[in-house]
Design a protein around this motif. Structure first.
Motif, PDB file in Angstrom:
ATOM      1  N   ALA A   1       1.010   4.039  -2.951  1.00 31.34           N
ATOM      2  CA  ALA A   1       0.503   5.380  -2.647  1.00 31.34           C
ATOM      3  C   ALA A   1       1.331   6.446  -3.357  1.00 31.34           C
TER       4      ALA A   1
ATOM      5  N   GLY B   1       0.095   6.772  -6.994  1.00 28.79           N
ATOM      6  CA  GLY B   1      -1.307   7.096  -7.262  1.00 28.79           C
ATOM      7  C   GLY B   1      -2.205   5.883  -7.454  1.00 28.79           C
ATOM      8  N   PHE B   2      -1.802   4.723  -6.840  1.00 32.06           N
ATOM      9  CA  PHE B   2      -2.637   3.531  -6.935  1.00 32.06           C
ATOM     10  C   PHE B   2      -3.126   3.113  -5.552  1.00 32.06           C
ATOM     11  N   ILE B   3      -4.268   2.433  -5.550  1.00 33.01           N
ATOM     12  CA  ILE B   3      -4.841   1.929  -4.295  1.00 33.01           C
ATOM     13  C   ILE B   3      -5.056   0.425  -4.449  1.00 33.01           C
TER      14      ILE B   3
ATOM     15  N   ARG C   1       0.836  -1.208   0.000  1.00 34.73           N
ATOM     16  CA  ARG C   1       0.000   0.000   0.000  1.00 34.73           C
ATOM     17  C   ARG C   1       0.866   1.251   0.000  1.00 34.73           C
TER      18      ARG C   1
ATOM     19  N   LYS D   1      -6.767   3.134  -9.740  1.00 38.02           N
ATOM     20  CA  LYS D   1      -6.135   4.445  -9.620  1.00 38.02           C
ATOM     21  C   LYS D   1      -6.850   5.269  -8.557  1.00 38.02           C
ATOM     22  N   LYS D   2      -6.050   5.991  -7.792  1.00 34.36           N
ATOM     23  CA  LYS D   2      -6.638   6.875  -6.789  1.00 34.36           C
ATOM     24  C   LYS D   2      -7.277   8.059  -7.495  1.00 34.36           C
TER      25      LYS D   2
ATOM     26  N   THR E   1      -8.713  11.680  -8.405  1.00 31.82           N
ATOM     27  CA  THR E   1      -8.264  13.038  -8.083  1.00 31.82           C
ATOM     28  C   THR E   1      -9.412  13.800  -7.419  1.00 31.82           C
TER      29      THR E   1
ATOM     30  N   ARG F   1      -9.460  11.104   3.922  1.00 27.42           N
ATOM     31  CA  ARG F   1      -9.150  11.332   2.516  1.00 27.42           C
ATOM     32  C   ARG F   1      -8.471  10.135   1.853  1.00 27.42           C
ATOM     33  N   ASP F   2      -8.214   9.104   2.643  1.00 24.89           N
ATOM     34  CA  ASP F   2      -7.658   7.863   2.123  1.00 24.89           C
ATOM     35  C   ASP F   2      -8.537   6.710   2.581  1.00 24.89           C
ATOM     36  N   PRO F   3      -8.596   5.641   1.805  1.00 21.66           N
ATOM     37  CA  PRO F   3      -9.302   4.462   2.289  1.00 21.66           C
ATOM     38  C   PRO F   3      -8.570   3.866   3.490  1.00 21.66           C
TER      39      PRO F   3
ATOM     40  N   LEU G   1      -9.088  -1.891   3.028  1.00 22.11           N
ATOM     41  CA  LEU G   1      -8.341  -2.449   1.887  1.00 22.11           C
ATOM     42  C   LEU G   1      -7.907  -3.877   2.169  1.00 22.11           C
TER      43      LEU G   1
END
Length: 602
Positions: free
Chosen positions: A59, A62-64, A55, A80-81, A83, A183-185, A335
């Motif tokens: 990060a 730009g990937f989750i 993870r 993709k995270k 925007t 702002r993040d999973p 996740l």
């Protein structure tokens, strides 16, 4: 046949695959429209550590990633995270300022009501300061620490989060609470649980000492609840179990108004309980999802059903249930939804729900409505005998058993229309008897009234009558009746003549006396009549200022007598001999045996 993958996309997939392969061996790849699935061989003992490293690696690009276990295979899904443009910190500051002002208004009103400040002098500097110190700042401390704990734990676990957003509201609370935006999973169950429990427990640690301070201030200032609480527009609150536990150590020493600081702590407990409800994206929803996984959705629906049920008694829960449904009753998985919680965190989650039980109240706040109930009770017996034309005085008490200033009208009932029912307060003299009596009583106050009953001429001797009086609140919300049983009896009189045999010569006069004795229980009127006399004989009846040859009406008090002088005048034309001079006595329609005086003319 699937369309060919563009070279640029193919290169990106290979790059992502290389990132995944650093931590998990990949044996298959499947590409869909917006995600790529990597089928991996996983070692459960290192899964959590390796996934966290994956993870962190992704990060920066730009990937989750998300890992799941489906049909015997471990699948790492990468997307993709998106925007996202986040709001400026100025929004947080603006909402903080507005919420502070609405909470300050609530604090001023709470303090003014507590201190009994006149409505025309609420917004003084002193009241503003006291409202802020005793309510606004304590409650903001509870809410602020709650959200700050969420923020710090999220940052510590590498999850980006916003500063708190405070939500303004109207008094008596001045706020709907506050929240932070993640702002993040959330990476895994541990982080999900820690973020969920951090806020409520931190806020509770602030609310507990404030509750203790509030109870101490409530006792020290000892402001009694108004006597007529139902007339004051006061709100009543229900203490949760945790507040009741505090009372075991600091018991309230009287029926006092709750200090604003104690009220702020109460709001803190309520906010803690609301956030711990195991539903949706609430803090309790985080904890439930971490503990029970996908089954947490059932807790959400049960919670909504319970809120709707108790919402029949407290409408605020219906609004809260709708809010949960609006925000979503399902909680998204972390996740890494595979790695289990350790025993320590499971116990922490169970402890958190124990806090929910002791901080929750089904009906938190109720408006104290005016209760105009009262009681009308006799003092002593409500049975009496009464002579026709006589009267009797009963005593009764009127007690305000409600919680509001009460105006009670005492009147005779319809079935007592023929009876002369009159009323006065027990402390007043007999000149104050009236057909209606208005009794004004504060809550828990009582008054003694006197009820004067007079038997009408239409009453029958030997008959018993049930006479009812009633008390009615002035606003006609409640009526109480009181029955009196009266038996009409014959008058009890005895008569005697002091000298029933007299000798008098012609052309002269002589005196004797008649005594009328009333042995009854009430004052009674009697009529003496000396008009039916032999020729040449005149009889005058004299009592005080009364002097008549006709009927004489006398009022004889109960257990007393009246004496009447009898003047016998003999004409010079009378012949010698004995004459019987009758004096008749009447009580209403009853005639007593005549009193005969023998007059001898020599």
């Amino acid at each position: 046949m699937a369309p060919p993958i563009p070279p640029e996309a193919s290169k990106e997939i290979e790059f992502v695959k290389s990132l995944v392969a650093r931590h998990f061996p990949v044996y298959d790849v499947r590409v869909s429209y917006d995600v790529v699935e990597f089928f991996c061989r996983i070692d459960d003992t290192t899964l959590e550590e390796n996934f966290e490293r994956l993870r962190e690696d992704m990060a920066g690009h730009g990937f989750i990633p998300m890992i799941m276990y489906d049909k015997g295979e471990h699948i790492v899904t990468v997307a993709k995270k998106p925007t996202v443009k986040y709001r400026s910190v100025s929004v947080n500051l603006a909402m903080l300022v507005v919420t502070f002002l609405t909470m300050l208004l609530a604090g001023v009103l709470d303090w003014s009501g507590y201190a009994g400040v006149d409505s025309g002098a609420i917004f003084t500097v002193e009241n503003l300061l006291m409202g802020m110190i005793t309510f606004t700042l304590p409650l903001m401390a509870i809410l602020g620490v709650h959200e700050l704990a969420h923020f710090l734990v999220a940052r510590r676990r590498g999850v980006a989060a916003s500063l708190p957003f405070f939500i303004p509201s109207i008094p008596p609370l001045g706020t709907f609470g506050a929240f932070i935006s993640l702002r993040d999973p959330i990476p895994n169950k541990k982080t999900l649980l820690e973020i969920g429990v951090a806020g409520p427990l931190a806020g509770l640690l602030v609310a507990l000492p404030l509750g203790i301070i509030g109870l101490i201030l409530t006792n020290s200032e000892a402001k009694l609840v108004p006597t007529n609480v139902g007339s004051e527009g006061i709100m009543g609150i229900s203490f949760p179990l945790i507040y009741q536990a505090l009372e075991l150590f600091i018991p309230l020493r009287g029926d006092f108004l709750l200090h604003p600081t104690a009220f702020a702590a109460w709001v803190g407990f309520l906010v803690t309980a609301l956030n711990l409800l195991p539903a949706g994206q609430l803090d309790g929803g985080h904890v439930a999802r971490a503990l029970f996984g996908a089954k947490a959705k059932y807790f959400s629906w049960v919670t909504v059903a319970i809120l709707v049920g108790i919402g029949m008694f407290y409408y605020g829960w219906l609004i809260f249930a709708l809010l949960i449904l609006f925000l979503g009753a399902r909680h998204p998985p972390p996740l890494n939804d595979i790695s289990p919680l350790d025993l320590k965190r499971k116990c922490l989650g169970v402890l958190t729900f124990a806090v929910l039980i002791i901080a929750f109240v089904p009906i938190p706040m109720t408006a104290v409505t005016a209760d105009y109930s009262f009681e009308l009770q006799p003092i002593g017996t409500n049975n009496a005998t009464i002579a026709l034309g006589g009267s009797h005085v009963f005593s009764a008490t009127v007690e305000n058993t409600g919680n509001a200033l009460n105006e009670i009208v005492i009147t005779g009932s319809v079935n007592a229309a023929d009876w002369g029912a009159m009323f006065k307060l027990g402390s007043q003299d007999g000149s104050h008897y009236a057909q209606d009596l208005l009794v004004t009583l504060n809550s828990s106050e009582n008054a003694t009234i006197s009820v004067l009953m007079s038997a009408p001429s239409s009453a029958q001797y030997g008959q018993s009558y049930n006479v009812t009086i009633k008390g009615t609140t002035k606003n006609d919300t409640l009526e109480r009746t009181l029955n009196f049983n009266l038996t009409v009896t014959y008058p009890v009189f005895t008569f005697w003549v002091s000298n029933p045999a007299l000798t008098t010569s012609r052309g002269s006069s002589t005196y004797t006396s008649i005594f009328v004795n009333n042995t009854g229980e009430t004052d009674a009127n009697v009529t003496l009549d000396a008009t039916a006399q032999p020729t040449y004989f005149d009889v005058f009846l004299i009592s005080g200022e009364l002097n008549t040859t006709g009927p004489m009406n006398l009022t004889v008090p109960a257990h007393s007598y009246v004496d009447v002088s009898v003047l016998i005048s003999v004409s010079s034309f009378a012949t010698p001999g004995d004459r019987t001079l009758p004096i008749l006595a009447y009580y209403s329609s009853v005639q007593f045996p005549p009193m005969n005086i023998t007059a001898t003319v020599p």
